[in-house]
Enzyme design. Structure first.
Site, short mmCIF file in Angstrom:
data_model
loop_
_atom_site.label_atom_id
_atom_site.label_comp_id
_atom_site.label_asym_id
_atom_site.label_seq_id
_atom_site.Cartn_x
_atom_site.Cartn_y
_atom_site.Cartn_z
N PRO A 2 9.77 -13.43 -36.04
CA PRO A 2 10.98 -13.43 -34.43
C PRO A 2 9.98 -12.74 -33.87
CG PRO A 2 11.79 -11.41 -36.57
CD PRO A 2 10.00 -11.58 -37.34
N GLU A 3 10.61 -14.58 -33.40
CA GLU A 3 9.63 -15.42 -31.83
C GLU A 3 10.81 -14.29 -30.43
OE1 GLU A 3 8.05 -18.34 -31.44
OE2 GLU A 3 7.46 -18.04 -34.19
#
Ligand SMILES: [Zn+2]
Length: 292
Positions: A2-3
């Site tokens: 996840p960014e």
């Protein structure tokens, strides 16, 4: 992993429901998920606290508590924070093999869930790299991070100043959380393609126009991905707080598309390694020798 857009999506999903809820019980299934303090102190200090705010800084989710403590959560590779409205007996939770930590919440949580019972926040993490940290001063962890790419004070002029004198490869620099917070491998690949910049270009060789292009690409890309609830790849690792997938994967132009035609010019997308990370690019749209 996840960014920024995925973490922001989770934070927004939690904010809508979690604020005002009180943690009634903390169940730790795998103590390794607790970064600090020690697991028994973590349980003692978190139990009975009420959530007053939910935010994000870089790839960290921040949960403010009514006694001034802050719960920091980093999802790393496969972490998920899922807000669920089912019964929460400990034995039932143990059946879920990737559950690492469960926060049981009081019944103030608004829910349209047909089941009656306790709401809870479940931290699931297949690969076990994610961490929960309960801390008095979040700056001890977050203070090292670079600027937020979507913040008003992250201007193109500031970005230009940050890049000046940096001789490292632009791709590696953008992945450095102390340089700029929140970007990871997916969005760096995509932003560099949008800006027509080769990932191996030394950062301080970008022309003023290229810096403007890259700045605009990063901001518009992140905002577009947030609007779509983030990117869920085929591995399904990213989920929103309500368990749904994000819808941005179909908008990715180069990431994971080795051999497919470039959306800009039609030649096959190539995959190279930059600092051990898989890197996708179009060698025609992103020439290495543009400025050198
Ligand atoms: Zn191309």
């Amino acid at each position: 992993m996840p960014e920024l857009p995925e973490v922001e999506t989770v934070a927004r999903g939690l904010r809508a429901s979690l604020i005002g809820s009180t943690v009634t019980k903390v169940i730790i299934q795998w103590p390794g998920s607790i970064g600090a303090p020690d697991p028994s102190s973590f349980v003692q200090r978190l139990t009975g606290r009420t959530v007053t705010g939910v935010g994000r800084r870089g790839k960290w989710i921040t949960v403010d508590l009514n006694d001034g403590q802050v719960l920091l959560v980093h999802l790393r590779m496969t972490g998920q924070l899922l807000l669920e409205c089912t019964e929460c007996p400990e034995e039932k939770e143990r059946e879920r093999s990737y559950t690492r930590v469960v926060l049981c919440l009081d019944d103030s949580l608004p829910t349209d869930c047909p089941e009656t019972g306790y709401a809870h926040l479940r931290f699931s993490d297949m690969r076990k790299f994610g961490r929960l940290i309960l801390i008095d001063n979040p700056d001890d962890v977050l203070g090292q991070l670079g600027p937020e790419p979507l913040a008003d004070d992250f201007t193109v002029e500031r970005f230009k100043g940050m890049l000046a004198g940096r001789r490292g490869r632009i791709k590696s620099l953008l992945l450095n959380q102390r340089f700029l917070a929140g970007l990871g491998n997916i969005y760096v690949n995509e932003a560099l393609w949008r800006a027509h910049i080769h990932p191996l270009r030394p950062a301080d060789t970008l022309s003023p126009n290229e810096v403007r292009e890259l700045y605009g690409a990063i901001r518009s890309l992140l905002q577009a991905a947030i609007n779509e609830g983030g990117t869920t790849l085929a591995n399904g690792n990213f989920k929103q707080a309500n368990g749904e997938a994000g819808a941005f994967a179909g908008h990715l132009v180069v990431y994971g598309r080795e051999g497919e035609p470039c959306a800009g010019c039609g030649i096959p997308i190539e995959r190279i390694k930059v600092g051990q990370r898989g890197t996708y690019l179009c060698t025609r749209c992103q020439p290495l020798s543009a400025v050198e």
